[in-house]
Motif scaffolding. Structure first.
Motif, mmCIF file in Angstrom:
data_model
loop_
_atom_site.group_PDB
_atom_site.id
_atom_site.type_symbol
_atom_site.label_atom_id
_atom_site.label_comp_id
_atom_site.label_asym_id
_atom_site.label_seq_id
_atom_site.Cartn_x
_atom_site.Cartn_y
_atom_site.Cartn_z
ATOM 1 N N TYR A 145 44.178 13.698 -35.199
ATOM 2 C CA TYR A 145 43.574 12.787 -36.162
ATOM 3 C C TYR A 145 42.866 11.636 -35.440
ATOM 4 O O TYR A 145 41.781 11.212 -35.840
ATOM 5 C CB TYR A 145 44.624 12.229 -37.123
ATOM 6 C CG TYR A 145 45.289 13.283 -37.980
ATOM 7 C CD1 TYR A 145 44.621 14.442 -38.337
ATOM 8 C CD2 TYR A 145 46.596 13.120 -38.425
ATOM 9 C CE1 TYR A 145 45.229 15.415 -39.108
ATOM 10 C CE2 TYR A 145 47.212 14.086 -39.201
ATOM 11 C CZ TYR A 145 46.531 15.233 -39.529
ATOM 12 O OH TYR A 145 47.139 16.197 -40.304
ATOM 13 N N TYR A 174 36.902 21.064 -36.061
ATOM 14 C CA TYR A 174 37.989 20.354 -35.410
ATOM 15 C C TYR A 174 37.575 20.056 -33.973
ATOM 16 O O TYR A 174 36.674 20.703 -33.428
ATOM 17 C CB TYR A 174 39.274 21.195 -35.441
ATOM 18 C CG TYR A 174 40.528 20.371 -35.255
ATOM 19 C CD1 TYR A 174 41.024 19.608 -36.301
ATOM 20 C CD2 TYR A 174 41.191 20.348 -34.036
ATOM 21 C CE1 TYR A 174 42.165 18.843 -36.141
ATOM 22 C CE2 TYR A 174 42.339 19.585 -33.863
ATOM 23 C CZ TYR A 174 42.815 18.829 -34.922
ATOM 24 O OH TYR A 174 43.933 18.062 -34.750
ATOM 25 N N HIS A 210 36.778 15.403 -45.936
ATOM 26 C CA HIS A 210 36.269 14.485 -44.927
ATOM 27 C C HIS A 210 36.794 13.089 -45.238
ATOM 28 O O HIS A 210 36.799 12.653 -46.389
ATOM 29 C CB HIS A 210 34.744 14.473 -44.945
ATOM 30 C CG HIS A 210 34.141 15.743 -44.428
ATOM 31 N ND1 HIS A 210 34.713 16.987 -44.613
ATOM 32 C CD2 HIS A 210 33.008 15.963 -43.723
ATOM 33 C CE1 HIS A 210 33.961 17.912 -44.039
ATOM 34 N NE2 HIS A 210 32.915 17.325 -43.500
ATOM 35 N N LEU A 253 39.630 13.129 -34.098
ATOM 36 C CA LEU A 253 38.640 13.330 -35.146
ATOM 37 C C LEU A 253 37.987 12.013 -35.545
ATOM 38 O O LEU A 253 36.759 11.923 -35.682
ATOM 39 C CB LEU A 253 39.295 13.977 -36.371
ATOM 40 C CG LEU A 253 39.608 15.466 -36.257
ATOM 41 C CD1 LEU A 253 40.540 15.897 -37.385
ATOM 42 C CD2 LEU A 253 38.326 16.294 -36.269
ATOM 43 N N PHE A 264 42.818 9.020 -42.449
ATOM 44 C CA PHE A 264 43.476 9.641 -41.294
ATOM 45 C C PHE A 264 44.799 8.937 -40.970
ATOM 46 O O PHE A 264 45.751 9.576 -40.522
ATOM 47 C CB PHE A 264 42.537 9.659 -40.094
ATOM 48 C CG PHE A 264 41.539 10.775 -40.151
ATOM 49 C CD1 PHE A 264 41.916 12.080 -39.873
ATOM 50 C CD2 PHE A 264 40.226 10.531 -40.523
ATOM 51 C CE1 PHE A 264 41.004 13.130 -39.951
ATOM 52 C CE2 PHE A 264 39.302 11.559 -40.603
ATOM 53 C CZ PHE A 264 39.686 12.869 -40.325
ATOM 54 N N HIS A 304 37.649 17.033 -41.985
ATOM 55 C CA HIS A 304 38.996 17.561 -42.101
ATOM 56 C C HIS A 304 38.942 18.654 -43.157
ATOM 57 O O HIS A 304 38.238 18.509 -44.166
ATOM 58 C CB HIS A 304 40.020 16.484 -42.508
ATOM 59 C CG HIS A 304 41.438 16.970 -42.412
ATOM 60 N ND1 HIS A 304 42.036 17.693 -43.421
ATOM 61 C CD2 HIS A 304 42.361 16.863 -41.422
ATOM 62 C CE1 HIS A 304 43.280 18.001 -43.061
ATOM 63 N NE2 HIS A 304 43.495 17.514 -41.853
#
Length: 204
Positions: A64, A76, A122, A67, A128, A118
Motif C-alpha cells: 500500500y 500493482y 482506486h 502504491l 490506503f 487498487h
C-alpha cells in the motif's frame, strides 16, 4: 491530542498516526501471546499459518505504501516485502511496525488529489491508510483465533477504517465486531459467514 480523538468526520483524522498506532497496539498484543511452535497453526479460518499471515501482512502494508508512492493507474507495483522466516516472532512483529511506518510516511507525503490503483477501488492517502488498518486488525484477529485467544479490534481503530472502506455497513454501536462480520470472520447467530467480500476504496 491523540489521532483517535480528532473531532469531525473520519476524513479529518490523522490517518498516518492511526496506521502506526494500530501497528503498535496489534503487535504489542501478539508479542508473547503463544510459544513460537504454536505459530505454525492455521490462522483462524484462513489456510495460512499464523507465521504466513504475518508475512502476508508485511507484504500488504508495504504494498500500500508503494502504491501510494508510485501512483500507478492500472497495475500493482513490483515491490514485494517479506519477513525473515528464521527470525523470532518478536522480530517479525518489529517488521510489521516498520512496514506501517512506511505506509504512514507515504500517507503524510500524499497530496489530497493523489490517486493510486487498487483492485477494490482506486484510492487516496486516507483510503490506503484505512486498508492498512483493516489488514492489521483483521489478521490480528485471525492469528489470535489460531492461537486459541479471543480478540476483537478496538472500536476506535476499526471505526474510521470501516466508515471509509465499508460505507454500507452499519457500525455505530460495535465497529470492531461489524468489521469482523464485514470481512467474513464472524457471523451473527443464525447467519452464515460471508464467503466473499470486498471493501470499496473509491474516494467519496
Amino acid at each position: 491530542m491523540s489521532p483517535l480523538s480528532v473531532p469531525g468526520t473520519a476524513l479529518a483524522l490523522d490517518w498516518a498516526a492511526l496506521v502506526t498506532e494500530t501497528a503498535e497496539r496489534t503487535t504489542a498484543f501478539l508479542d508473547g501471546l503463544a510459544p513460537a511452535t504454536a505459530w505454525s497453526r492455521p490462522a483462524g479460518r484462513l489456510e495460512w499459518s499464523c507465521h504466513a499471515t504475518l508475512d502476508h501482512l508485511a507484504l500488504g502494508i508495504t504494498g500500500y505504501a508503494g502504491l501510494l508512492t508510485a501512483k500507478p493507474r492500472d497495475r500493482y507495483i513490483t515491490l514485494f516485502a517479506s519477513l525473515d522466516p528464521q527470525a523470532p516472532v518478536s522480530a517479525r512483529l518489529e517488521g510489521i511496525r516498520v512496514a506501517a511506518s512506511f505506509l504512514a510516511s507515504a500517507v503524510r507525503a500524499a497530496a489530497p488529489e493523489d490517486r493510486a490503483w487498487h483492485p477494490w477501488g482506486h484510492s487516496d492517502g486516507p483510503g490506503f491508510a484505512a486498508m492498512g488498518v483493516v489488514e492489521a486488525v483483521v489478521h490480528t484477529h485471525d492469528i489470535a483465533t489460531g492461537l486459541g485467544v479471543g480478540w476483537t479490534p478496538p472500536d476506535e481503530l476499526a471505526g474510521p477504517a470501516l466508515a471509509r472502506l465499508f460505507p454500507g455497513v452499519p457500525h455505530e454501536d460495535e465497529p470492531g465486531l461489524a468489521l469482523l462480520r464485514a470481512t467474513g470472520r464472524i457471523a451473527r447467530p443464525g447467519e452464515r459467514h460471508l464467503a466473499e467480500w470486498s471493501w470499496d476504496g473509491t474516494v467519496r
